[in-house]
Each structure stands twice: as C-alpha cells, then as structure tokens.
Design an enzyme around this catalytic site. Structure first.
Site, PDB file in Angstrom:
ATOM      1  N   HIS A  49      11.378   0.550   7.315  1.00 33.89           N
ATOM      2  CA  HIS A  49      10.054   0.627   7.924  1.00 33.89           C
ATOM      3  C   HIS A  49       9.824  -0.609   8.793  1.00 33.89           C
ATOM      4  O   HIS A  49      10.607  -1.569   8.735  1.00 33.89           O
ATOM      5  CB  HIS A  49       8.957   0.757   6.856  1.00 33.89           C
ATOM      6  CG  HIS A  49       8.830  -0.424   5.946  1.00 33.89           C
ATOM      7  ND1 HIS A  49       9.198  -0.391   4.614  1.00 33.89           N
ATOM      8  CD2 HIS A  49       8.400  -1.680   6.166  1.00 33.89           C
ATOM      9  CE1 HIS A  49       8.977  -1.575   4.073  1.00 33.89           C
ATOM     10  NE2 HIS A  49       8.503  -2.389   4.994  1.00 33.89           N
TER      11      HIS A  49
HETATM   12  P1  TYD Z   1       7.557   0.404  -0.056  1.00 31.90           P
HETATM   13  O1  TYD Z   1       6.881  -0.539   0.879  1.00 31.90           O
HETATM   14  O2  TYD Z   1       7.885   1.770   0.440  1.00 31.90           O
HETATM   15  O3  TYD Z   1       8.889  -0.277  -0.629  1.00 31.90           O
HETATM   16  P2  TYD Z   1      10.200  -0.773   0.140  1.00 31.90           P
HETATM   17  O4  TYD Z   1       9.901  -0.868   1.562  1.00 31.90           O
HETATM   18  O5  TYD Z   1      10.535  -2.061  -0.475  1.00 31.90           O
HETATM   19  O6  TYD Z   1      11.281   0.220  -0.135  1.00 31.90           O
HETATM   20  O7  TYD Z   1       6.683   0.501  -1.365  1.00 31.90           O
HETATM   21  C1  TYD Z   1       7.019   1.339  -2.454  1.00 31.90           C
HETATM   22  C2  TYD Z   1       5.723   1.846  -3.084  1.00 31.90           C
HETATM   23  O8  TYD Z   1       4.955   0.760  -3.592  1.00 31.90           O
HETATM   24  C3  TYD Z   1       4.843   2.589  -2.088  1.00 31.90           C
HETATM   25  O9  TYD Z   1       4.244   3.688  -2.775  1.00 31.90           O
HETATM   26  C4  TYD Z   1       3.768   1.588  -1.732  1.00 31.90           C
HETATM   27  C5  TYD Z   1       3.659   0.743  -3.001  1.00 31.90           C
HETATM   28  N1  TYD Z   1       3.283  -0.663  -2.739  1.00 31.90           N
HETATM   29  C6  TYD Z   1       2.067  -1.145  -3.166  1.00 31.90           C
HETATM   30  O10 TYD Z   1       1.234  -0.396  -3.750  1.00 31.90           O
HETATM   31  N2  TYD Z   1       1.763  -2.458  -2.974  1.00 31.90           N
HETATM   32  C7  TYD Z   1       2.614  -3.305  -2.347  1.00 31.90           C
HETATM   33  O11 TYD Z   1       2.307  -4.509  -2.186  1.00 31.90           O
HETATM   34  C8  TYD Z   1       3.872  -2.794  -1.862  1.00 31.90           C
HETATM   35  C9  TYD Z   1       4.853  -3.681  -1.151  1.00 31.90           C
HETATM   36  C10 TYD Z   1       4.169  -1.473  -2.091  1.00 31.90           C
END
Ligand code: TYD
Length: 133
Positions: A49
């Site tokens: 992302h």
């Molecule tokens: P995501 O940003 O997709 O993880 P990565 O990019 O590391 O693979 O986040 C995974 C899940 O966690 C998504 O449902 C959003 C949630 N999340 C939060 O609720 N708070 C946060 O601070 C972060 C980073 C993610």
C-alpha cells in the site's frame, strides 16, 4: 535513486551491557509521533500500500526484513537487518515488506492516527493518484 525516504543510521550507544539506539522528535524525526504499531509473528508479505499523508519511521528491532519502496516509476529494496538502522518515509511511496528472517519484529513510529482513507491499496490506483491528479 528514488526520493521521499532516507535510510537512517541511528545514534547507538554500545557498552558491555549491550546496545541502545534512539531517535528524537525534532532531530531525526520532524513530525509528531501520534501512533506506534508493531508487526511480529509475521508469516506472509505485508504492506502493499501507499499512504497519502502519513509519515513513518520504520525499524526492525529484531531479525531482518526487506522493504521495497516504489515511487510509481522506480523501485528500490532496502534491507533492515540491524536494530540500529531505520527508514524514514516522508512522501507517498508504495511499500511492500518481504523476505522475513529470524522472526523479525518491526516497529513503526507514525505521524497520525490510523485512518483507512489515507491508504491506497492498489498499485495501479497509486500511480493514477500520483501522476493524474
Ligand atoms: P494493514 O495496514 O493492512 O497492515 P500491513 O500493511 O502491515 O500489512 O493493517 C492490517 C489491519 O490492521 C487492517 O485491518 C487495519 C488494522 N490497523 C489498525 O486498526 N490500526 C493500525 O494502526 C494499523 C497499522 C492497522
């Protein structure tokens, strides 16, 4: 060399007891830290992302990971394999986290609270947002 991120060698104090590294707001980090999150027990690639506004300082407190950073045209891979290094991301870059070794633990210091609206989760959409808007 893509712009918008910096690999930081943190100040590190080593003595007989071990190592201590730090960053300070106003010096290395020029944004307020409003959120800290961490990734561990990782068994699949993460990231994939970009953020429109969020700024982050990312370091690997244990183990090793590769961070792929992409500005929509060029892509670079940075290995975080030591707790005294970190990546400062201050511009919207596509990022992927991969190549996990030795049970890594990734810590992220972030400028803002979690906001799904700040995410772009498709690479094609990221390029469109960056170059056509
Ligand atoms: P995501 O940003 O997709 O993880 P990565 O990019 O590391 O693979 O986040 C995974 C899940 O966690 C998504 O449902 C959003 C949630 N999340 C939060 O609720 N708070 C946060 O601070 C972060 C980073 C993610």
């Amino acid at each position: 060399m893509i712009k918008g991120y910096k690999l930081i060698q943190t100040t590190t104090i080593k003595d007989a007891r071990g190592s201590l590294s730090f960053v300070e707001v106003g010096k290395i980090i020029k944004f307020p830290i409003n959120r800290v999150y961490w990734l561990y027990d990782i068994n699949q690639d993460r990231g994939a992302h970009a953020h429109k506004e969020l700024k982050q300082f990312i370091f690997c407190a244990r183990g090793s990971v590769d961070l792929i950073l992409d500005d929509g045209k060029n892509r670079e891979t940075v290995t975080l394999d030591s707790a005294d290094k970190g990546i400062l991301i201050e511009k919207p870059l596509w990022r992927e986290i991969t190549n996990f070794k030795n049970n890594p633990s990734i810590i992220v210091l972030a400028s803002d609270l979690y906001d799904e609206k700040d995410y772009i989760r498709s690479y094609e959409e990221f390029k469109k947002w960056k170059f056509n808007s």
